[in-house]
Design a protein around this motif. Structure first.
Motif, PDB file in Angstrom:
ATOM      1  N   GLY A   1       0.815  -1.217   0.000  1.00  0.00           N
ATOM      2  CA  GLY A   1       0.000   0.000   0.000  1.00  0.00           C
ATOM      3  C   GLY A   1       0.841   1.256   0.000  1.00  0.00           C
ATOM      4  N   ALA A   2       2.149   1.115  -0.065  1.00  0.00           N
ATOM      5  CA  ALA A   2       3.035   2.275  -0.001  1.00  0.00           C
ATOM      6  C   ALA A   2       3.004   3.092  -1.285  1.00  0.00           C
ATOM      7  CB  ALA A   2       4.461   1.845   0.322  1.00  0.00           C
ATOM      8  N   ASN A   3       2.220   2.682  -2.258  1.00  0.00           N
ATOM      9  CA  ASN A   3       2.093   3.465  -3.482  1.00  0.00           C
ATOM     10  C   ASN A   3       1.131   4.629  -3.303  1.00  0.00           C
ATOM     11  OD1 ASN A   3       3.899   1.840  -4.862  1.00  0.00           O
ATOM     12  ND2 ASN A   3       2.309   0.405  -5.473  1.00  0.00           N
ATOM     13  N   ASP A   4       0.379   4.644  -2.217  1.00  0.00           N
ATOM     14  CA  ASP A   4      -0.496   5.779  -1.928  1.00  0.00           C
ATOM     15  C   ASP A   4       0.359   7.027  -1.765  1.00  0.00           C
ATOM     16  OD1 ASP A   4      -2.601   4.038  -1.945  1.00  0.00           O
ATOM     17  OD2 ASP A   4      -2.868   3.987   0.221  1.00  0.00           O
TER      18      ASP A   4
ATOM     19  N   LYS B   1       5.215   9.940   0.635  1.00  0.00           N
ATOM     20  CA  LYS B   1       5.842  11.116   1.223  1.00  0.00           C
ATOM     21  C   LYS B   1       6.251  10.898   2.682  1.00  0.00           C
ATOM     22  CE  LYS B   1       3.606  14.310  -1.880  1.00  0.00           C
ATOM     23  NZ  LYS B   1       2.819  15.516  -2.035  1.00  0.00           N
ATOM     24  N   ALA B   2       5.755   9.830   3.279  1.00  0.00           N
ATOM     25  CA  ALA B   2       6.071   9.550   4.682  1.00  0.00           C
ATOM     26  C   ALA B   2       7.499   9.034   4.805  1.00  0.00           C
ATOM     27  CB  ALA B   2       5.094   8.513   5.235  1.00  0.00           C
TER      28      ALA B   2
ATOM     29  N   SER C   1       7.997   6.366   9.760  1.00  0.00           N
ATOM     30  CA  SER C   1       6.553   6.323   9.950  1.00  0.00           C
ATOM     31  C   SER C   1       6.016   4.902   9.979  1.00  0.00           C
ATOM     32  CB  SER C   1       5.856   7.084   8.821  1.00  0.00           C
ATOM     33  OG  SER C   1       6.299   8.400   8.756  1.00  0.00           O
ATOM     34  N   PHE C   2       6.769   3.960   9.414  1.00  0.00           N
ATOM     35  CA  PHE C   2       6.320   2.582   9.339  1.00  0.00           C
ATOM     36  C   PHE C   2       6.922   1.782  10.482  1.00  0.00           C
ATOM     37  CE2 PHE C   2       6.696   4.124   4.926  1.00  0.00           C
ATOM     38  CZ  PHE C   2       5.351   4.140   4.606  1.00  0.00           C
ATOM     39  N   ARG C   3       6.126   0.981  11.104  1.00  0.00           N
ATOM     40  CA  ARG C   3       6.641   0.118  12.164  1.00  0.00           C
ATOM     41  C   ARG C   3       5.728  -1.084  12.314  1.00  0.00           C
ATOM     42  NH1 ARG C   3       4.977   1.614  18.052  1.00  0.00           N
ATOM     43  NH2 ARG C   3       6.117  -0.293  18.208  1.00  0.00           N
TER      44      ARG C   3
END
Length: 83
Positions: A41-44, A49-50, A54-56
């Protein structure tokens, strides 16, 4: 774990500080943030931009809130979608 290693903390100290197992720390403490794969989903646009910080991993804590109304409100009001 990466930032704490850069500050000179040992594996055991990092493990205690972040509440993860020593095995988890050993797995991740030598990784570089830029090489970590972004989640599905990181294509959003927002996720692109995050920063990688931000990911964990999901952290489940039972009885974090005694009042279940917060959970109930989220279930009813948030449009959930599969990542």
């Amino acid at each position: 774990a990466i930032q704490l290693r850069e500050r000179g903390l040992s594996k055991v100290e990092i493990s205690e500080k972040i509440g993860r197992s020593a095995h988890w720390v050993v797995r991740w403490w030598r990784e570089h943030p830029a090489t970590l794969e972004r989640p599905a989903g990181a294509n959003d646009v927002v996720l692109q931009k995050a920063s990688l910080q931000s990911f964990r991993d999901l952290d489940i804590r039972r009885s974090f809130l005694e009042d279940s109304s917060t959970y109930d409100a989220l279930v009813e009001q948030v449009a959930w979608r599969q990542a």
